[in-house]
Motif scaffolding. Structure first.
Motif, PDB file in Angstrom:
ATOM      1  N   ARG A  62       0.828  -1.213   0.000  1.00  0.00           N
ATOM      2  CA  ARG A  62       0.000   0.000   0.000  1.00  0.00           C
ATOM      3  C   ARG A  62       0.856   1.254   0.000  1.00  0.00           C
ATOM      4  O   ARG A  62       0.610   2.195  -0.768  1.00  0.00           O
ATOM      5  N   VAL A  63       1.864   1.295   0.873  1.00  0.00           N
ATOM      6  CA  VAL A  63       2.704   2.499   0.955  1.00  0.00           C
ATOM      7  C   VAL A  63       3.426   2.731  -0.369  1.00  0.00           C
ATOM      8  O   VAL A  63       3.421   3.842  -0.916  1.00  0.00           O
ATOM      9  N   ILE A  64       4.013   1.653  -0.925  1.00  0.00           N
ATOM     10  CA  ILE A  64       4.730   1.815  -2.205  1.00  0.00           C
ATOM     11  C   ILE A  64       3.750   2.195  -3.305  1.00  0.00           C
ATOM     12  O   ILE A  64       4.031   3.066  -4.131  1.00  0.00           O
ATOM     13  N   GLY A  65       2.562   1.572  -3.295  1.00  0.00           N
ATOM     14  CA  GLY A  65       1.546   1.883  -4.304  1.00  0.00           C
ATOM     15  C   GLY A  65       1.131   3.345  -4.253  1.00  0.00           C
ATOM     16  O   GLY A  65       1.034   4.019  -5.294  1.00  0.00           O
ATOM     17  N   CYS A  66       0.879   3.855  -3.040  1.00  0.00           N
ATOM     18  CA  CYS A  66       0.474   5.264  -2.895  1.00  0.00           C
ATOM     19  C   CYS A  66       1.550   6.184  -3.449  1.00  0.00           C
ATOM     20  O   CYS A  66       1.269   7.114  -4.218  1.00  0.00           O
ATOM     21  N   ILE A  67       2.809   5.914  -3.084  1.00  0.00           N
ATOM     22  CA  ILE A  67       3.887   6.802  -3.538  1.00  0.00           C
ATOM     23  C   ILE A  67       4.056   6.683  -5.049  1.00  0.00           C
ATOM     24  O   ILE A  67       4.338   7.676  -5.731  1.00  0.00           O
ATOM     25  N   ALA A  68       3.838   5.474  -5.592  1.00  0.00           N
ATOM     26  CA  ALA A  68       3.931   5.316  -7.050  1.00  0.00           C
ATOM     27  C   ALA A  68       2.862   6.169  -7.738  1.00  0.00           C
ATOM     28  O   ALA A  68       3.129   6.831  -8.748  1.00  0.00           O
ATOM     29  N   ILE A  69       1.654   6.169  -7.191  1.00  0.00           N
ATOM     30  CA  ILE A  69       0.578   6.971  -7.792  1.00  0.00           C
ATOM     31  C   ILE A  69       0.919   8.465  -7.720  1.00  0.00           C
ATOM     32  O   ILE A  69       0.784   9.203  -8.702  1.00  0.00           O
ATOM     33  N   TRP A  70       1.393   8.911  -6.557  1.00  0.00           N
ATOM     34  CA  TRP A  70       1.755  10.338  -6.421  1.00  0.00           C
ATOM     35  C   TRP A  70       2.898  10.691  -7.366  1.00  0.00           C
ATOM     36  O   TRP A  70       2.920  11.776  -7.946  1.00  0.00           O
ATOM     37  N   THR A  71       3.869   9.782  -7.498  1.00  0.00           N
ATOM     38  CA  THR A  71       4.986  10.051  -8.408  1.00  0.00           C
ATOM     39  C   THR A  71       4.474  10.185  -9.837  1.00  0.00           C
ATOM     40  O   THR A  71       4.894  11.081 -10.577  1.00  0.00           O
ATOM     41  N   ALA A  72       3.526   9.301 -10.211  1.00  0.00           N
ATOM     42  CA  ALA A  72       2.989   9.363 -11.574  1.00  0.00           C
ATOM     43  C   ALA A  72       2.288  10.704 -11.803  1.00  0.00           C
ATOM     44  O   ALA A  72       2.492  11.358 -12.837  1.00  0.00           O
ATOM     45  N   ILE A  73       1.473  11.131 -10.849  1.00  0.00           N
ATOM     46  CA  ILE A  73       0.764  12.412 -11.011  1.00  0.00           C
ATOM     47  C   ILE A  73       1.782  13.558 -11.082  1.00  0.00           C
ATOM     48  O   ILE A  73       1.701  14.445 -11.941  1.00  0.00           O
ATOM     49  N   ALA A  74       2.756  13.536 -10.168  1.00  0.00           N
ATOM     50  CA  ALA A  74       3.776  14.595 -10.160  1.00  0.00           C
ATOM     51  C   ALA A  74       4.515  14.621 -11.495  1.00  0.00           C
ATOM     52  O   ALA A  74       4.788  15.690 -12.043  1.00  0.00           O
ATOM     53  N   ALA A  75       4.819  13.418 -12.041  1.00  0.00           N
ATOM     54  CA  ALA A  75       5.565  13.353 -13.303  1.00  0.00           C
ATOM     55  C   ALA A  75       4.739  13.927 -14.450  1.00  0.00           C
ATOM     56  O   ALA A  75       5.269  14.603 -15.331  1.00  0.00           O
ATOM     57  N   ILE A  76       3.420  13.663 -14.435  1.00  0.00           N
ATOM     58  CA  ILE A  76       2.559  14.211 -15.490  1.00  0.00           C
ATOM     59  C   ILE A  76       2.620  15.740 -15.477  1.00  0.00           C
ATOM     60  O   ILE A  76       2.773  16.397 -16.512  1.00  0.00           O
ATOM     61  N   TYR A  77       2.534  16.327 -14.263  1.00  0.00           N
ATOM     62  CA  TYR A  77       2.484  17.790 -14.171  1.00  0.00           C
ATOM     63  C   TYR A  77       3.847  18.433 -14.387  1.00  0.00           C
ATOM     64  O   TYR A  77       3.966  19.457 -15.061  1.00  0.00           O
ATOM     65  N   PHE A  78       4.870  17.819 -13.828  1.00  0.00           N
ATOM     66  CA  PHE A  78       6.224  18.362 -14.015  1.00  0.00           C
ATOM     67  C   PHE A  78       6.643  18.211 -15.476  1.00  0.00           C
ATOM     68  O   PHE A  78       7.128  19.147 -16.102  1.00  0.00           O
ATOM     69  N   GLY A  79       6.384  17.018 -16.035  1.00  0.00           N
ATOM     70  CA  GLY A  79       6.745  16.766 -17.430  1.00  0.00           C
ATOM     71  C   GLY A  79       5.992  17.693 -18.385  1.00  0.00           C
ATOM     72  O   GLY A  79       6.572  18.261 -19.306  1.00  0.00           O
ATOM     73  N   GLY A  80       4.690  17.854 -18.136  1.00  0.00           N
ATOM     74  CA  GLY A  80       3.878  18.732 -18.989  1.00  0.00           C
ATOM     75  C   GLY A  80       4.404  20.155 -18.937  1.00  0.00           C
ATOM     76  O   GLY A  80       4.525  20.844 -19.959  1.00  0.00           O
ATOM     77  N   SER A  81       4.739  20.594 -17.732  1.00  0.00           N
ATOM     78  CA  SER A  81       5.234  21.957 -17.553  1.00  0.00           C
ATOM     79  C   SER A  81       6.570  22.156 -18.279  1.00  0.00           C
ATOM     80  O   SER A  81       6.805  23.192 -18.898  1.00  0.00           O
ATOM     81  N   LEU A  82       7.428  21.123 -18.226  1.00  0.00           N
ATOM     82  CA  LEU A  82       8.724  21.228 -18.927  1.00  0.00           C
ATOM     83  C   LEU A  82       8.532  21.245 -20.439  1.00  0.00           C
ATOM     84  O   LEU A  82       9.199  21.989 -21.145  1.00  0.00           O
ATOM     85  N   ARG A  83       7.580  20.390 -20.922  1.00  0.00           N
ATOM     86  CA  ARG A  83       7.320  20.395 -22.374  1.00  0.00           C
ATOM     87  C   ARG A  83       6.825  21.760 -22.818  1.00  0.00           C
ATOM     88  O   ARG A  83       7.166  22.238 -23.893  1.00  0.00           O
ATOM     89  N   GLN A  84       6.014  22.413 -21.938  1.00  0.00           N
ATOM     90  CA  GLN A  84       5.507  23.731 -22.290  1.00  0.00           C
ATOM     91  C   GLN A  84       6.641  24.761 -22.312  1.00  0.00           C
ATOM     92  O   GLN A  84       6.597  25.700 -23.114  1.00  0.00           O
ATOM     93  N   ASP A  85       7.643  24.578 -21.457  1.00  0.00           N
ATOM     94  CA  ASP A  85       8.811  25.459 -21.493  1.00  0.00           C
ATOM     95  C   ASP A  85       9.422  25.458 -22.890  1.00  0.00           C
ATOM     96  O   ASP A  85       9.863  26.487 -23.387  1.00  0.00           O
ATOM     97  N   ALA A  86       9.429  24.260 -23.506  1.00  0.00           N
ATOM     98  CA  ALA A  86      10.066  24.127 -24.813  1.00  0.00           C
ATOM     99  C   ALA A  86       9.149  24.593 -25.927  1.00  0.00           C
ATOM    100  O   ALA A  86       9.555  25.324 -26.826  1.00  0.00           O
ATOM    101  N   SER A  87       7.860  24.185 -25.870  1.00  0.00           N
ATOM    102  CA  SER A  87       6.978  24.427 -27.014  1.00  0.00           C
ATOM    103  C   SER A  87       6.097  25.654 -26.835  1.00  0.00           C
ATOM    104  O   SER A  87       5.647  26.247 -27.816  1.00  0.00           O
ATOM    105  N   GLY A  88       5.798  26.045 -25.587  1.00  0.00           N
ATOM    106  CA  GLY A  88       4.879  27.155 -25.367  1.00  0.00           C
ATOM    107  C   GLY A  88       3.449  26.829 -25.744  1.00  0.00           C
ATOM    108  O   GLY A  88       2.636  27.728 -25.942  1.00  0.00           O
TER     109      GLY A  88
END
Lengths: 430, 200
Positions: free
Chosen positions: A151-177
């Motif tokens: 459960r603990v690893i699963g929860c952190i995996a889910i949070w990491t996935a959400i964080a990666a979506i938002y951080f990754g999206g934000s970085l892609r926007q830095d490049a493409s606007g």
């Protein structure tokens, strides 16, 4: 309205700072963790240590991990809320929150010793077959070692996935606007918040509430969340100030942004008090033995009076002091004053987590009140334990800050081409 | 001039001086200047402030950020009123419950103490919020001089658009630095879309 600021004219990357943060964080982290271990060995009298053994350090470490987990969870919550509401003011500080959220995998790394080596000691109340018989089959069906780690690893995996979506999206926007990235992130933010709330409740139950397996509170996840959001905003104010003093984002972050971060911190100070009191009052009023036992140790008996002091520190220090301090508009708009107030808030979040972990220790009262050499009953005292926990927390914060610097070292500290960045740069509080 | 010129109740002065005259034919009540956008009124308000006028106001269809600074308004005493009202609420809420439960009509219920802080917090909290809200709301009304049913700007038909898409500055004739002609010219110099002298 203020004149727009040209962000391209000022340094907005960590550059050389990244190396300094990582070196200092790892060094201070190691020193403080060592201090915590030494304190757990030498600040606690030998007679008490015989009953309490290595557990003081493990519990201290758990407090520290829960502290840095709060920071990442608070950051993730902030990013999601800014997207779902389409907020403009916060864009200039959002990358920092994304960085904190994206440090989530490191928090899992910090949790490994707990999950693989120490959980049998820390969670002996339900893991030790000699102690858990009274809990009943259904509760033990849920609380078992493998399922707990999953459960603990699963929860952190889910949070990491959400964080990666938002951080990754934000970085892609830095490049493409591309403004469609903002729209897409906004669209999924709502469902992500629901997932976030459910997983956070599960993790808080597992990591903290299960220390007292006989006791339960359905509001416990909200309680941990309230403290997490509060400490995140306190940390954010400090990070903004530190970066500005080191020549980063000197003009793009203004008193208006400090003011709003301060408002959020103030709001969650009040929210924490509201949730803490709600939990307490319902149990006080219903007066059921299995519920009130959690609070009883703060009220009665000789050794417990020390824990009673802890309760008063929280009521006054975690609510009244920051409430009166952050109530003032002048404090929130003055970075130096806000930093002083938010450092206090972070300290109190540590005391809050200490309060959730230590007083409920299973071997109490035997460990707290022990028979010393002369046959006199003596207690360990609150201070050595508070200091042990503090050093472990400071150590993990050191490692955590280094982790955040690793995450943010390669990118800009502001979402460069977010469509709402111009709005954030000229934003003024009414 | 604009389409408003032919509406009843408004008379306009000679086109040469560019200053319109609204209202009746009696004493001069004040001058009203109209602006097309918030940038115009922000810049103009700073100039009116710097010219030393005191009895004047701005009227906008929505809250314009930074206008209070441009007008030179001092910080509002509202926070202190709210704080005082909140402390009064907390104190009176606690006192009321103590008097009712522990003093005037002491009654033991399910073994609970007659007087206990935890049980009293919810009501104390609510009374604090109630009195704070009263302090904020009625304090705001009193400091703004509301309710107010008359303002000389109501004589102007243009002023109706203050709730839609126009921004106004009104300078009251009671201002010590007021002179119908000079003030009107001054406002015109600030880039007003139109300036009106309002008479009784």
């Amino acid at each position: 309205m203020r004149a727009p600021i040209d962000i391209t004219l000022e340094p907005r990357r960590l550059d050389a700072l990244a190396g300094r943060i990582i070196a200092a964080g790892v060094l201070l982290g190691a020193v403080f963790l060592l201090c915590s271990w030494l304190l757990s060995q030498y600040a606690i009298p030998a007679e008490a240590r015989a009953l309490f053994s290595e557990k003081a350090f493990y519990l201290s470490y758990l407090v520290g991990v829960c502290f840095v987990l709060s920071l990442s969870l608070g950051g993730l919550f902030f990013v999601l809320i800014q997207h779902v509401t389409g907020a403009g003011w916060s864009v200039v500080v959002r990358r920092l929150a994304e960085g904190l959220a994206m440090a989530m995998p490191f928090v899992l790394l910090f949790l490994f010793p707990v999950l693989f080596w120490w959980k049998g000691v820390i969670y002996e109340g339900w893991m030790d077959p000699a102690q858990n018989a009274h809990l009943g089959e259904q509760k033990l069906g849920y609380l078992n070692a493998e399922w707990f780690s999953a459960r603990v690893i699963g929860c952190i995996a889910i949070w990491t996935a959400i964080a990666a979506i938002y951080f990754g999206g934000s970085l892609r926007q830095d490049a493409s606007g591309d403004p469609r990235i903002s729209k897409r992130l906004k669209f999924i933010a709502g469902p992500c918040i629901i997932v976030f709330a459910l997983t956070l409740t599960l993790a808080a139950f597992d990591l903290l509430m299960s220390l007292v397996p006989e006791w339960y509170s359905t509001i416990f996840g909200v309680y941990y969340f309230a403290g997490s959001a509060m400490v995140f905003f306190a940390f954010l104010a400090n990070a903004m100030r530190w970066l500005q003093r080191n020549g980063r984002l000197s003009h793009s972050i203004t008193p208006e942004h400090y003011h709003d971060v301060g408002k959020f911190c103030f709001a969650f100070v009040v929210f924490w008090a509201y949730i803490a009191f709600s939990q307490y009052m319902l149990m006080w009023y219903a007066n059921l033995p299995e519920e009130t036992s959690y609070y009883r140790i703060f009220h009665k008996g000789e050794f417990q009076t020390q824990w009673g002091i802890l309760g008063w520190i929280l009521i006054i220090g975690h609510f009244f002091v920051p409430f009166l301090l952050l109530l003032s508009r002048h404090v929130k708009r003055n970075p130096a004053a806000l930093v002083a107030g938010t450092v206090w808030v972070m300290l109190m979040h540590y005391v809050d987590l200490f309060w959730l972990v230590f007083p409920h220790e299973r071997s109490a009262p035997a460990a707290w009140v022990y028979e010393s050499a002369g046959g006199v009953m003596t207690s360990i005292g609150l201070f050595p334990l508070l200091l042990t926990g503090f050093c472990a927390t400071a150590g993990l914060v050191g490692f955590y800050v280094a982790a955040v610097a690793i995450v943010l070292r390669g990118c800009s500290l502001v979402p460069e081409r977010d469509p709402r960045l111009p709005e954030s740069l000229v934003f003024e509080n009414a | 001039m604009s389409a408003h010129a032919d509406q009843p109740g408004t008379r306009f002065g000679t086109p040469q001086d560019g200053v319109a005259h609204g209202g009746g034919s009696g004493t001069v009540l004040g001058v009203l200047a109209e602006f097309g956008n918030e940038h115009g009124i922000l810049a103009a308000a700073e100039r009116v402030r710097d010219a030393g006028y005191r009895a004047w106001d701005t009227h906008t269809p929505y809250p314009v950020h930074g206008l209070e600074k441009a007008m030179g308004l001092r910080a509002s005493p509202i926070p202190w009123i709210v704080l005082a009202a909140g402390i009064t609420g907390a104190g009176s809420g606690l006192l009321m419950q103590w008097w009712m439960n522990a003093y005037d009509y002491a009654l033991t219920i399910s073994g609970k103490p007659l007087w206990s802080i935890p049980a009293s917090i919810p009501v104390t909290f609510e009374v604090t919020i109630l009195l704070s809200a009263f302090g904020a709301f009625f304090g705001m009304l009193a400091l703004n001089g509301l309710p107010r049913f008359y303002h000389f700007a109501f004589h102007s038909n243009r002023f109706k658009r203050a709730t839609q898409d126009r921004f106004f500055i009104s300078i009251d004739a009671r201002d010590p630095g007021f002179s119908a002609e000079k003030t009107a010219r001054f406002l015109q110099g600030l880039g007003a879309a139109s300036v009106e002298v309002i008479t009784d």
